[in-house]
Design an enzyme around this catalytic site. Structure first.
Site, mmCIF file in Angstrom:
data_model
loop_
_atom_site.group_PDB
_atom_site.id
_atom_site.type_symbol
_atom_site.label_atom_id
_atom_site.label_comp_id
_atom_site.label_asym_id
_atom_site.label_seq_id
_atom_site.Cartn_x
_atom_site.Cartn_y
_atom_site.Cartn_z
ATOM 1 N N GLU A 1 0.875 -1.179 0.000
ATOM 2 C CA GLU A 1 0.000 0.000 0.000
ATOM 3 C C GLU A 1 0.907 1.222 0.000
ATOM 4 O OE1 GLU A 1 -2.659 2.419 3.196
ATOM 5 O OE2 GLU A 1 -2.975 0.254 3.217
ATOM 6 N N LYS B 1 -11.144 -1.480 6.244
ATOM 7 C CA LYS B 1 -9.934 -1.314 7.044
ATOM 8 C C LYS B 1 -10.374 -0.773 8.409
ATOM 9 C CE LYS B 1 -6.703 2.473 7.014
ATOM 10 N NZ LYS B 1 -5.650 3.223 6.327
#
Length: 203
Positions: free
Chosen positions: A38, A126
């Site tokens: 990420e 998330k």
């Protein structure tokens, strides 16, 4: 892509002060077996980094993080980001991702936020910041919503990763607990440890 992230079990959340530092950390993570990256918008010119990683490393699962709006999401997707992660929920980013067929992982804290993200067509969320809740929150959250896939970010480290998986996470986001390990060799070795530990937990 969602299945690939779940298979990996770990996403390296990468922040860096410049392009060179970012590429060093990325390479160390990949060499250590952590393929899901990420790349956050806190890296200067992150779009260029995304492009370069996609060109250089065919096995990398490149996503973008710290996405706050639709333009950020679109720029990163056009550069080759395969999934988009936000610290919270962005309606704009959600719309862009779904129109482009790209996985969106919105940041959520509360049960209401998780329900909202799911209503908007997202199957994985998330949980951020993870350290505020701890692993037990995941178990509590999945009791009424068992089918939600959860990736906690923040507060996950090599010592407590088994606890998070035991409570039902699908994968974990790991930032400074991995990337601040020391030298690039230290990062690579710690990445190997994370991969090994996840394999052990799952077997």
């Amino acid at each position: 892509m969602l299945n690939k992230l779940k298979e990996q079990g770990i996403v390296a959340v990468i922040r860096a002060k410049d392009h060179e530092e970012a590429m060093g950390i990325i390479e160390a993570c990949l060499n250590g077996g952590v393929k899901a990256l990420e790349l956050t918008y806190t890296i200067p010119n992150v779009v260029e980094v995304i492009r370069e990683v996609n060109e250089k490393y065919s096995d990398a699962l490149v996503g973008v993080g710290s996405v706050l709006n639709g333009k950020m999401a679109l720029d990163a997707i056009e550069a080759g980001a395969k999934y988009v992660v936000s610290p919270g929920y962005s309606e704009e980013a959600n719309t862009v991702c779904h129109s482009k067929g790209v996985v969106y992982l919105p940041g959520c804290m509360t049960v209401t936020e998780v329900m909202h993200a799911m209503d908007k067509g997202n199957t994985m969320v998330k949980i951020f910041p993870g350290e505020l809740f701890g692993p037990k929150y995941i178990k509590a959250l999945k009791a009424p919503i068992p089918h939600v896939d959860i990736m906690p970010t923040g507060g996950v480290n090599i010592d407590n990763i088994d606890e998070w998986f035991k409570m039902g996470v699908s994968c974990v986001g790991v930032g400074s607990a991995l990337t601040n390990a020391g030298s690039l060799k230290d990062i690579e070795n710690l990445a190997k440890e994370f991969v090994k530990k996840i394999e052990k937990i799952r077997s």
